[in-house]
Write a protein that holds these residues in place. Structure first.
Motif, PDB file in Angstrom:
ATOM      1  N   PHE A 107       0.728  -1.095   0.198  1.00 37.17           N
ATOM      2  CA  PHE A 107      -0.015   0.091   0.126  1.00 37.17           C
ATOM      3  C   PHE A 107       0.912   1.102   0.038  1.00 37.17           C
ATOM      4  O   PHE A 107       1.925   1.323   0.325  1.00 37.17           O
ATOM      5  CB  PHE A 107      -1.202   0.061   1.189  1.00 37.17           C
ATOM      6  CG  PHE A 107      -1.680  -1.168   1.620  1.00 37.17           C
ATOM      7  CD1 PHE A 107      -3.164  -1.268   0.658  1.00 37.17           C
ATOM      8  CD2 PHE A 107      -1.685  -2.571   1.820  1.00 37.17           C
ATOM      9  CE1 PHE A 107      -3.784  -2.379   1.233  1.00 37.17           C
ATOM     10  CE2 PHE A 107      -2.084  -3.412   2.012  1.00 37.17           C
ATOM     11  CZ  PHE A 107      -3.080  -2.945   1.403  1.00 37.17           C
ATOM     12  N   SER A 108       0.190   1.926  -0.149  1.00 37.20           N
ATOM     13  CA  SER A 108       0.775   3.745  -0.501  1.00 37.20           C
ATOM     14  C   SER A 108       0.179   4.866  -0.691  1.00 37.20           C
ATOM     15  O   SER A 108      -1.395   4.228  -1.179  1.00 37.20           O
ATOM     16  CB  SER A 108       1.857   4.052  -1.586  1.00 37.20           C
ATOM     17  OG  SER A 108       0.962   4.146  -2.418  1.00 37.20           O
ATOM     18  N   SER A 109       0.646   5.687  -0.139  1.00 38.37           N
ATOM     19  CA  SER A 109      -0.045   7.264  -0.172  1.00 38.37           C
ATOM     20  C   SER A 109       0.233   8.317  -0.392  1.00 38.37           C
ATOM     21  O   SER A 109       1.555   8.378  -0.780  1.00 38.37           O
ATOM     22  CB  SER A 109       0.102   7.696   1.527  1.00 38.37           C
ATOM     23  OG  SER A 109      -1.410   8.481   1.246  1.00 38.37           O
ATOM     24  N   LYS A 110      -1.248   9.141  -1.256  1.00 39.93           N
ATOM     25  CA  LYS A 110      -0.282  10.906  -1.749  1.00 39.93           C
ATOM     26  C   LYS A 110       0.222  11.172  -0.509  1.00 39.93           C
ATOM     27  O   LYS A 110       1.050  13.045  -0.653  1.00 39.93           O
ATOM     28  CB  LYS A 110      -1.341  11.229  -2.420  1.00 39.93           C
ATOM     29  CG  LYS A 110      -1.812  10.062  -3.762  1.00 39.93           C
ATOM     30  CD  LYS A 110      -2.264  10.521  -4.826  1.00 39.93           C
ATOM     31  CE  LYS A 110      -2.728   9.991  -6.426  1.00 39.93           C
ATOM     32  NZ  LYS A 110      -4.134   9.646  -6.315  1.00 39.93           N
ATOM     33  N   GLU A 111      -0.035  11.106   0.749  1.00 39.86           N
ATOM     34  CA  GLU A 111      -0.038  12.426   0.987  1.00 39.86           C
ATOM     35  C   GLU A 111       1.230  11.891   2.811  1.00 39.86           C
ATOM     36  O   GLU A 111       1.307  13.206   2.807  1.00 39.86           O
ATOM     37  CB  GLU A 111      -1.569  12.443   2.205  1.00 39.86           C
ATOM     38  CG  GLU A 111      -2.574  12.461   1.988  1.00 39.86           C
ATOM     39  CD  GLU A 111      -4.836  12.225   2.462  1.00 39.86           C
ATOM     40  OE1 GLU A 111      -4.342  12.358   2.718  1.00 39.86           O
ATOM     41  OE2 GLU A 111      -3.651  10.547   2.450  1.00 39.86           O
ATOM     42  N   ILE A 112       1.260  10.461   2.231  1.00 39.23           N
ATOM     43  CA  ILE A 112       2.953  10.762   3.474  1.00 39.23           C
ATOM     44  C   ILE A 112       4.114   9.319   2.439  1.00 39.23           C
ATOM     45  O   ILE A 112       3.102   8.899   1.830  1.00 39.23           O
ATOM     46  CB  ILE A 112       2.770  10.694   4.947  1.00 39.23           C
ATOM     47  CG1 ILE A 112       1.426   9.341   5.141  1.00 39.23           C
ATOM     48  CG2 ILE A 112       3.338  11.424   5.490  1.00 39.23           C
ATOM     49  CD1 ILE A 112       1.455   9.152   6.314  1.00 39.23           C
ATOM     50  N   PRO A 113       5.007   9.758   2.325  1.00 41.00           N
ATOM     51  CA  PRO A 113       5.411   9.161   1.792  1.00 41.00           C
ATOM     52  C   PRO A 113       6.548   7.650   2.405  1.00 41.00           C
ATOM     53  O   PRO A 113       7.468   7.734   2.858  1.00 41.00           O
ATOM     54  CB  PRO A 113       6.935   9.858   1.143  1.00 41.00           C
ATOM     55  CG  PRO A 113       7.333  10.917   2.766  1.00 41.00           C
ATOM     56  CD  PRO A 113       6.007  11.131   3.098  1.00 41.00           C
TER      57      PRO A 113
END
Ligand SMILES: [Zn+2]
Length: 741
Positions: free
Chosen positions: A671-677
């Motif tokens: 999983f990854s997020s646009k808000e935190i790297p």
């Protein structure tokens, strides 16, 4: 001083914890290193006893001041004279004196300005194009060693210090020199977040501090303490009595350290009656109302002189404004004495959601600290709304005028807590910020629970801050504030030392022993100058416990706490015969053990083991005489220790009974997020969902039902979407969206 680092960092805890958490390549635990002898660097002297109390020949110099000053409210200029009576109680004759000229920080070419990085700083004049500093008009020695002199000595100014050469040595053991310095300076608008000038609708608010030439401390540790004022390092000051006569425009009201000597001259008879009422009132009494502040004249060419006196103090600060609403209430002290809580704030800060409760907060804080630690000694405690975010002085503090609610409670409680550290216990703030900010943050944490049945209390288990306490990016606590990265000051001066005292109280000594020893430290060093060793020695001598391993690990080094449950088995494979638990100490900082055993029948049992198990072992196996089947063994169930890697703190004996109801495989993925790297990988091990950020240790998640998982020791939740395509990471209301790669 106040640092509001807690909230923003707390909300980013996840990001940082997963990025900075324990490095697994640390060297193995060495018990000989942790507990080695000869912790103390100095033996006892006649001034400082091996037991941590002042020695039989302890001495301290004193400085009394008579301060006459006037305020030009158009130019923001203070002009005045400081008459200093300095007594040399040391064993040394002194051929020169050193004084602190703190306003020189605001000269353009000051050392403090030179160290402001391009990205800015809270120190210095905060972006104001300003060339401040003192104009020293004259220095005159009036008398020395009992002889009248009236001479102008040679003096040399070097940045924020002034050296005065004496015409003859100031005699040891009681020699007295009297001198008078005439000076002026223009106040910066925003002076290193500790003083300044703030415009409001009804006139400027002047918060005036570091404003008169003050004696440097001469002591038995370094002689003259002449470190310059660069910004981050606060103050180290001698005790004495101070009288101040402050002349301001007649439409202004002055509040200050100490007692007002001429209330009849400066307040109307109606206001004087209200002051008398407040002195006997548990509830806040308005002395000067918002309506009066709104109706008052905005300018005045006439002046009034306000006269104050404070005894046994290390400093004096004041505030003046035509805009002040004033209110007050009685403070009850344990001995039966009274003091007075006072607030001064503009109409912009009025109202019960904000400064309307300041006096209630002030009264509560002073009463709490007096009851628990040491009785307050000043005739009043004044909270002033101005532009400093929060700054402490004896008997008076400046807090941000836009503070409200929990923030205003927190900053008020913090700044008045400083009346104990460093106003009563006069440690060297320029060298050891942790001894005032850290000790104060610690006593604040107890006061917060106490205030109005915990109105503003939110529990913060230390485990939730583990990411910061275990960061390899920070210096050790025992680093001077001007010697560490400005961004780290909040942790190293405030939260980490406070956490140290909290662990000492809750995990190592217990409340009773800790409180007794800490009170003893305060009593021994009240109105004196303790060093870190005086504190360490007092805590050990009073509690009777060897603590060198803890001082070394938490305060001198950056040792990590990391314990693990390695194995749980039954004797002869039969749970009715008892359990055998194997623990490992991985981190270099050992700690006593507190673990919780959960049984299949729903009951629990707590086991405590002393730190001595780690004195000659890095693994420890012990027997628990029980006849019941165990489901799990968990170290530190309440998260009271900032363990660097909690993934090995719990040992599950027979899987997670709740987890059996869901198919954990659906939650596996990247999983990854646009808000935190951050990249997050989830896996299933031993019937438990494990979460790992790239390159970081795994943490175990507990299933909480309805597609939600929790990591309770850090207060983090992961809510998966119905289609399992992502999850929302929620920590303390701050949410980050993650989607499947
Ligand atoms: Zn502070």
């Amino acid at each position: 001083m106040n640092l509001k680092l807690f909230k923003p960092l707390f909300t980013l805890a996840v990001a940082v914890s997963l990025n900075l958490a324990a490095q697994n390549d640390a060297p193995k635990y060495s018990y000989t290193e942790a507990f080695k002898p000869f912790f103390y660097m100095n033996n006892a002297t006649e001034t400082r006893s091996a037991s941590g109390q002042p020695g039989h020949n302890y001495w301290q110099n004193s400085a009394d001041y008579v301060l006459n000053a006037s305020l030009n409210d158009v130019k923001n200029e203070i002009s005045g004279s400081a008459e200093i009576t300095y007594t040399n109680n040391s064993f040394d004759n002194l051929s020169f004196l050193w004084l602190q000229l703190d306003q020189n920080l605001f000269k353009k070419d000051s050392r403090g300005n030179a160290v402001v990085p391009m990205g800015g700083s809270r120190n210095g004049a905060h972006g104001q194009d300003f060339d401040g500093g003192y104009t020293i008009k004259s220095v005159e020695i009036l008398s020395a060693n009992g002889k009248n002199l009236k001479i102008n000595p040679k003096y040399t100014i070097s940045d924020t210090r002034m050296q005065i050469d004496l015409p003859q040595d100031l005699k040891s053991k009681g020699g007295v020199v009297k001198l008078i310095i005439n000076y002026s300076f223009v106040s910066p608008d925003y002076g290193s977040d500790r003083m300044g000038v703030e415009p409001t609708k009804n006139g400027k608010i002047f918060t005036i501090a570091q404003w008169f030439p003050r004696m440097c401390v001469y002591d038995d540790i370094t002689g003259w303490n002449t470190l310059p004022y660069l910004g981050a390092g606060e103050f180290f000051l001698e005790y004495g009595n101070i009288t101040a006569n402050l002349t301001v425009p007649a439409n202004q009201y002055v509040v200050a350290s100490g007692e007002l000597l001429n209330p009849k001259e400066v307040y109307s008879s109606d206001q004087n009656k209200k002051w008398d009422a407040a002195r006997n009132s548990e509830k806040t009494v308005i002395i000067r109302s918002a309506a009066e502040a709104n109706a008052a004249e905005k300018n005045s060419t006439a002046t009034k002189t306000w006269k104050f006196k404070i005894e046994n103090t290390r400093d004096f600060a004041w505030a003046s404004s035509s805009a002040f609403i004033l209110d007050a209430a009685k403070i009850n002290l344990p001995s039966g004495k009274k003091s007075l809580a006072v607030s001064a704030y503009p109409v912009e800060s009025d109202g019960n959601a904000a400064w309307g409760r300041s006096t209630e907060y002030t009264k509560s804080s002073i009463e709490h600290y007096s009851k628990r630690w040491y009785e307050y000694t000043y005739p009043n405690a004044v909270n002033v709304a101005g532009n400093p975010g929060g700054m402490e002085y004896p008997g008076i503090v400046f807090c941000g005028m836009s503070s409200k609610g929990a923030d205003l409670w927190g900053v008020t409680d913090h700044e008045f807590g400083h009346n104990w550290f460093p106003m009563i216990v006069g440690s060297n703030e320029r060298m050891f910020a942790w001894m005032d900010e850290g000790f104060n943050t610690f006593i604040n944490s107890i006061s917060e629970q106490d205030f109005n049945k915990g109105e503003y209390y939110t529990p913060k288990p230390l485990q939730s801050m583990a990411f910061a306490f275990n960061s390899d990016q920070m210096e050790p606590i025992m680093t001077a504030p001007d010697n560490l990265k400005e961004r780290n000051l909040g942790f190293l001066a405030y939260y980490k030392p406070s956490a140290g005292l909290q662990m000492l109280r809750e995990n190592i000594l217990g409340e009773e022993k800790f409180d007794k020893a800490f009170r003893e430290y305060i009593k021994r060093w009240a109105f004196k100058h303790p060093t870190p060793e005086d504190f360490f020695r007092t805590m050990e001598n009073s509690s009777g416990e060897e603590l060198n391993w803890f001082w070394r690990g938490w305060f001198l080094n950056k040792w990590k706490i990391d314990q693990a449950v390695k194995n749980v088995s039954y004797k002869s494979g039969d749970f009715t015969k008892g359990a055998v638990i194997k623990l490992e100490n991985i981190g270099q900082l050992p700690m006593p053990v507190n673990l919780e055993i959960k049984f299949k029948d729903g009951t629990t049992q707590n086991v405590k083991l002393p730190v001595e198990i780690w004195k000659r072992n890095s693994e420890w196996t012990f027997e628990v005489p029980t006849t019941k089947e165990i489901t799990s063994v968990q170290l530190d169930p309440k998260g009271s220790l900032p363990d660097a890697n909690v993934s090995d703190n719990t040992f599950k004996v027979d899987g997670n009974s709740v987890a059996e109801k869901v198919d954990l495989k659906q939650f596996i993925g990247n999983f990854s997020s646009k808000e935190i790297p951050l990249k997050i990988v989830t896996t299933v091990e031993n019937n438990q969902l494990m979460l790992q950020a790239t390159g970081q240790p795994k943490i175990p998640l507990d299933y909480e039902g309805a597609d939600k998982f929790g990591f309770s020791v850090a207060g983090i939740e992961f809510q998966f979407s119905k289609d399992r395509k992502g999850f929302t990471l929620n920590q303390g209301g701050k949410k980050f969206e993650f989607t499947r790669d």
